[in-house]
Design an enzyme around this catalytic site. Sequence first.
Site, PDB file in Angstrom:
ATOM      1  CG  ASN A 137      10.467  -3.988  -2.643  1.00 57.01           C
ATOM      2  OD1 ASN A 137      10.664  -4.956  -3.216  1.00 57.01           O
ATOM      3  ND2 ASN A 137      11.141  -3.412  -1.659  1.00 57.01           N
ATOM      4  CD  GLU A 152      10.634  -4.957   4.355  1.00 62.28           C
ATOM      5  OE1 GLU A 152      11.038  -5.279   3.248  1.00 62.28           O
ATOM      6  OE2 GLU A 152       9.659  -4.433   4.501  1.00 62.28           O
ATOM      7  CD  GLU A 190      10.928   2.565   1.048  1.00 62.05           C
ATOM      8  OE1 GLU A 190       9.932   2.488   0.392  1.00 62.05           O
ATOM      9  OE2 GLU A 190      11.713   1.515   1.152  1.00 62.05           O
TER      10      GLU A 190
HETATM   11  P1  13P Z   1       4.716  -0.724   1.907  1.00 61.41           P
HETATM   12  O1  13P Z   1       4.140  -0.146   0.673  1.00 61.41           O
HETATM   13  O2  13P Z   1       4.239  -2.129   1.915  1.00 61.41           O
HETATM   14  O3  13P Z   1       4.413  -0.145   3.110  1.00 61.41           O
HETATM   15  O4  13P Z   1       6.426  -1.109   1.710  1.00 61.41           O
HETATM   16  C1  13P Z   1       7.251   0.037   1.461  1.00 61.41           C
HETATM   17  C2  13P Z   1       8.328  -0.411   1.132  1.00 61.41           C
HETATM   18  O5  13P Z   1       9.369  -0.828   1.979  1.00 61.41           O
HETATM   19  C3  13P Z   1       8.833  -0.138  -0.317  1.00 61.41           C
HETATM   20  O6  13P Z   1      10.083  -0.501  -0.699  1.00 61.41           O
END
Ligand code: 13P
Length: 246
Positions: A9, A96, A166
């Site tokens: 991502n 997010e 997540e």
């Molecule tokens: P990070 O790997 O930067 O912690 O992000 C995880 C994420 O939100 C993948 O969708």
Amino acid sequence: MKKLYLFANWKMYLDASESEKLARAFGKISSPRGSEVVVFPSAIAVSAVAPILKKNKLSIGAQNIHWADHGGFTGEISAAMYKDFGCTHALAGHSERRHLFHESDHDVRLKLEAILDQKMTPALCVGETLEERKAGKVEEVLERQLHSAYANLLFPKGIDLIVAYEPVWAIGTGESCDPKEAERVVELIGNSVKKLTGQTPVGLYGGSVSAENIRHYVDQPNIQGVLVGGASADKESWSALIEKLS
Ligand code: 13P
């Protein structure tokens, strides 16, 4: 060896030309045989990146979609439009989106349905905040998110039912979830989803995944892959991470 799902991502980290360059680099990094690599670039990079990934047998997905096919929705892009540009996958309910852009469980459900209507593969993201974890509400929060996403949804056979755990507190913080705890939660998610849909989901973990810790996650029996943010948006860190899998 299980099939691995390696999702990158790129969030809003790269502009179109940087994305194009990184897509070419991804094409040169050989991922483990039989694994599925899906890159989620920013919307404006999709058209440049799609043919490069396709040539290298890598897939491309949308980071976010609008649930309508078309209409008066300024600034939005539909699943149908992403599909038209070669996207086979789409994220739904990334934390997010949920927390910074106030997407509700209901919005996430509509997005999931719109992605499936296009016969694309949705990857649902679920996870609790630190406050929720401290209050002992992990199971409750996940159950709510999963129920809202899948209850009475006829999930088509032949499309992977993907759920990424997540935890919000692990995203972009460098504070990754203990792999045993991630395994416990991914197993719980699997049981819930099985009850709701009759199908066994593909369980991923996401949140500060790096070359240092990736093996600890993919070696867990219920974790079939990773959704990587920061470490996927850079050639060196992605290839270091992939190297750990061979
Ligand atoms: P990070 O790997 O930067 O912690 O992000 C995880 C994420 O939100 C993948 O969708």
